[in-house]
Write a protein that holds these residues in place. Structure first.
Motif, PDB file in Angstrom:
ATOM      1  N   ILE A 185      20.133  24.084 120.446  1.00 14.49           N
ATOM      2  CA  ILE A 185      19.963  25.371 119.756  1.00 14.49           C
ATOM      3  C   ILE A 185      18.934  25.247 118.636  1.00 14.49           C
ATOM      4  O   ILE A 185      18.035  26.093 118.494  1.00 14.49           O
ATOM      5  CB  ILE A 185      21.320  25.856 119.197  1.00 14.49           C
ATOM      6  CG1 ILE A 185      22.273  26.188 120.349  1.00 14.49           C
ATOM      7  CG2 ILE A 185      21.126  27.083 118.302  1.00 14.49           C
ATOM      8  CD1 ILE A 185      23.672  26.537 119.906  1.00 14.49           C
ATOM      9  N   GLU A 186      19.040  24.167 117.820  1.00 16.94           N
ATOM     10  CA  GLU A 186      18.095  23.985 116.723  1.00 16.94           C
ATOM     11  C   GLU A 186      16.697  23.677 117.246  1.00 16.94           C
ATOM     12  O   GLU A 186      15.690  24.126 116.676  1.00 16.94           O
ATOM     13  CB  GLU A 186      18.575  22.854 115.804  1.00 16.94           C
ATOM     14  CG  GLU A 186      19.691  23.250 114.846  1.00 16.94           C
ATOM     15  CD  GLU A 186      21.010  23.497 115.562  1.00 16.94           C
ATOM     16  OE1 GLU A 186      21.209  22.919 116.653  1.00 16.94           O
ATOM     17  OE2 GLU A 186      21.828  24.264 115.030  1.00 16.94           O
ATOM     18  N   ALA A 187      16.604  22.910 118.344  1.00 18.04           N
ATOM     19  CA  ALA A 187      15.295  22.616 118.923  1.00 18.04           C
ATOM     20  C   ALA A 187      14.616  23.893 119.400  1.00 18.04           C
ATOM     21  O   ALA A 187      13.406  24.081 119.223  1.00 18.04           O
ATOM     22  CB  ALA A 187      15.448  21.627 120.081  1.00 18.04           C
ATOM     23  N   LEU A 188      15.407  24.780 119.983  1.00 17.19           N
ATOM     24  CA  LEU A 188      14.857  26.060 120.441  1.00 17.19           C
ATOM     25  C   LEU A 188      14.358  26.901 119.278  1.00 17.19           C
ATOM     26  O   LEU A 188      13.356  27.602 119.396  1.00 17.19           O
ATOM     27  CB  LEU A 188      15.927  26.839 121.216  1.00 17.19           C
ATOM     28  CG  LEU A 188      16.051  26.514 122.694  1.00 17.19           C
ATOM     29  CD1 LEU A 188      17.274  27.208 123.285  1.00 17.19           C
ATOM     30  CD2 LEU A 188      14.803  26.938 123.443  1.00 17.19           C
ATOM     31  N   ALA A 189      15.057  26.838 118.150  1.00 20.81           N
ATOM     32  CA  ALA A 189      14.629  27.611 116.976  1.00 20.81           C
ATOM     33  C   ALA A 189      13.258  27.141 116.490  1.00 20.81           C
ATOM     34  O   ALA A 189      12.405  27.950 116.110  1.00 20.81           O
ATOM     35  CB  ALA A 189      15.663  27.482 115.858  1.00 20.81           C
TER      36      ALA A 189
END
Length: 544
Positions: A185-189
């Motif tokens: 999720i954080e990588a996608l952000a």
């Protein structure tokens, strides 16, 4: 991660540059215990340059005992000293011996403190670098590093640095690694921020990362990941070149798949991404058969936000696209759209009214819409306090009240009163669109007379006397109403056109000034005879 060697530390004010050779390193390390800020800052600058030269120098600094005094400088009250120390640890933390000692000294909280919003971007970047170097050791640090990157990559320069240091490749690899799903999720952000730049988009596309990203989003079973992936597409799709690349990678298939998610947040994000992609004509055509039927189904959702997002996508898809408007009708979209007109969300109402207006441009669809009680359903939006809703509702009336039957239904349902009130609006768009709707409704005599009775003619006359409030539609609506009230037109202008046919009931009161009210014939008949000019009445019917 940042290219540390591109940075130059700010030198203290009164000192000349200080060069370190290996044999002098011990002396500079001793300077780290100085109480003077200038000396500390200068010593940190020299150590930073020394550490950049390679692993051997990092090991030398470790053996000379530089790490412990440097950790104390992370919380130094002087901003320059604190920044310089943070930059050093960004470099030193790649050394295994340093990493081990940092764990023993328990300095992670001090490094994390450097991520505070009030600190400089350069401190954020080197603190993140330090945390990233420590993260085989601490999985939670990877998460913190990604969260930090999510903040600093809102800055264009930081995105460029991340791209130049192959950071995008690392982010894609994280997405490909199932064991790191807690970081996805954080990588996608972070990726979402980077996709705003065309150069980053091209790099991801050329390395195959874009196709991997879309496949990852489509096949993931984690709702938040799918939602964030759709949001990333939305942010990037505001750029026309990005839209083109997305279309080439068939992003539409991914978005249609996401519309079928069981998670409302994912449905909303996918609908918003479709809305953004609609600026690309190829995408707009793709959604004709795949996408529009699914969006129509989302209009029936119990979630108001889902309905609003779906209505927005449909509004963008059907604007200036008769084929998509027809597809929405064929997908049985008229009833759901009319139901959305009673939504609690203004955006949903405005979007649904836009779709109905787009449909009504085609006569067969307009007749179909009229058969679904549109004239009654549009009254509530006309009474809305939201100017966007008012404007779209007035346009919907203008698009659908094109025949006597529809206007009669609107009149009988009480829709003319709120429409006339919109002519008083201080909002230019609302006033213009309401004038347009009044012009359409004035197409038959009964409706025109009712509009005049409600004060439309007087309001339009006042509007047209204002240089700032009048518009071409207010003038056209006024003239249209006058053409259905020839007695008033003749009294105000002194002439009738060749298309104005005088019928029984026409009367000539004489010329009146603008703003003067013409009394109805019934009131004139009740007046006593006087020496004023006679009122001439046309009446061809026999009294016999």
């Amino acid at each position: 991660l940042p290219k540390c060697w591109d940075y130059r530390l700010e030198p203290p004010r009164p000192f000349d540059p200080l060069m370190i050779e290996s044999k002098k390193a011990a002396t500079v390390v001793l300077m780290l215990r100085s109480p003077e800020e200038e000396i500390l800052a200068k010593a940190c600058e020299a150590i930073y340059k020394f550490a950049l030269k390679g692993e051997e120098n990092k090991t030398t600094l470790l053996e000379l005992g530089a790490v412990e005094p440097l950790t104390k400088l992370l919380t130094h009250e002087d901003k320059i000293v604190r920044r310089n120390a943070t930059m050093i640890f960004g470099i030193l933390a790649s050394n295994n011996g340093v990493k081990k000692l940092l764990r023993e000294l328990d300095v992670m909280n001090s490094v994390i403190a450097q991520l505070a919003p009030e600190e400089e971007v350069v401190i954020h970047e080197f603190a993140s670098l330090c945390l990233a170097n420590m993260s085989s050791e601490y999985p939670v640090i990877q998460l913190l590093a990604l969260k930090t990157l999510g903040v600093i990559t809102n800055d264009k320069e930081s995105r460029t640095m991340l791209r130049d240091s192959q950071g995008l490749d690392h982010l894609i690899k994280i997405l490909e690694t199932k064991e790191l799903n807690d970081l996805h999720i954080e990588a996608l952000a972070v990726i979402a921020n980077c996709l705003e730049d065309m150069d980053s988009m091209v790099q991801i596309q050329q390395t195959g990362g874009l196709k991997k990203l879309l496949s990852f989003a489509e096949n993931s079973t984690i709702p938040d990941i799918q939602k964030n992936a759709a949001k990333a597409i939305t942010k990037a799709a505001y750029d026309p070149e990005n839209r083109k690349l997305f279309h080439e990678q068939e992003v539409e298939k991914c978005l249609v798949a996401l519309l079928g998610s069981e998670n409302d947040g994912t449905k909303i994000a996918a609908s918003q991404a479709i809305s953004a992609m609609c600026e690309n004509s190829g995408s707009k055509d793709f959604f004709n058969n795949q996408g529009i039927p699914q969006l129509i189904q989302l209009l029936k959702s119990d979630n108001e936000e889902v309905r609003e997002a779906a209505a927005l996508a449909l509004a963008n898809l059907t604007t200036c696209n008769p084929a998509n408007a027809n597809a929405a009708a064929e997908a049985d979209g008229i009833d759901p759209l009319i139901n959305v007109l009673s939504s609690k969300r203004d955006g949903a109402i405005a979007n649904a009214a836009t779709v109905l207006m787009n449909m009504a441009m085609q006569e067969p669809l307009r007749l179909n819409i009229q058969n679904h009680d549109i004239m009654h359903a549009i009254i509530s939006p006309l009474r809305s306090a939201n100017t966007v809703v008012q404007s779209k509702a007035a346009l919907a009336v203008a698009a659908t009240a094109c025949d006597v039957e529809a206007r009669t239904e609107l009149r009988n349902s009480g829709g003319l009163e709120p429409l006339v009130e919109l002519l008083r609006s201080k909002n230019d768009e609302v006033r213009k669109h309401a004038s347009w709707a009044v012009m359409v409704c004035a197409g038959d005599e009964l409706t025109a007379n009712e509009l005049c009775r409600l004060g439309a003619l007087d309001i339009l006359e006042e509007v047209n006397l204002s240089g700032t409030r009048k518009n071409k539609f207010s003038e056209a609506a006024y003239n249209k109403l006058l053409n259905n009230n020839l007695s008033l037109k003749y009294s105000q202008t002194g002439y009738l056109s060749s298309s104005n046919i005088i019928n029984d009931g026409f009367y000539d009161y004489g010329r009146i000034n603008p703003g003067t009210k013409l009394l109805p014939l019934k009131e004139l008949c009740l007046q006593e005879p006087s020496d004023l000019r006679a009122v001439l009445l046309i009446n061809s019917k026999s009294d016999v």
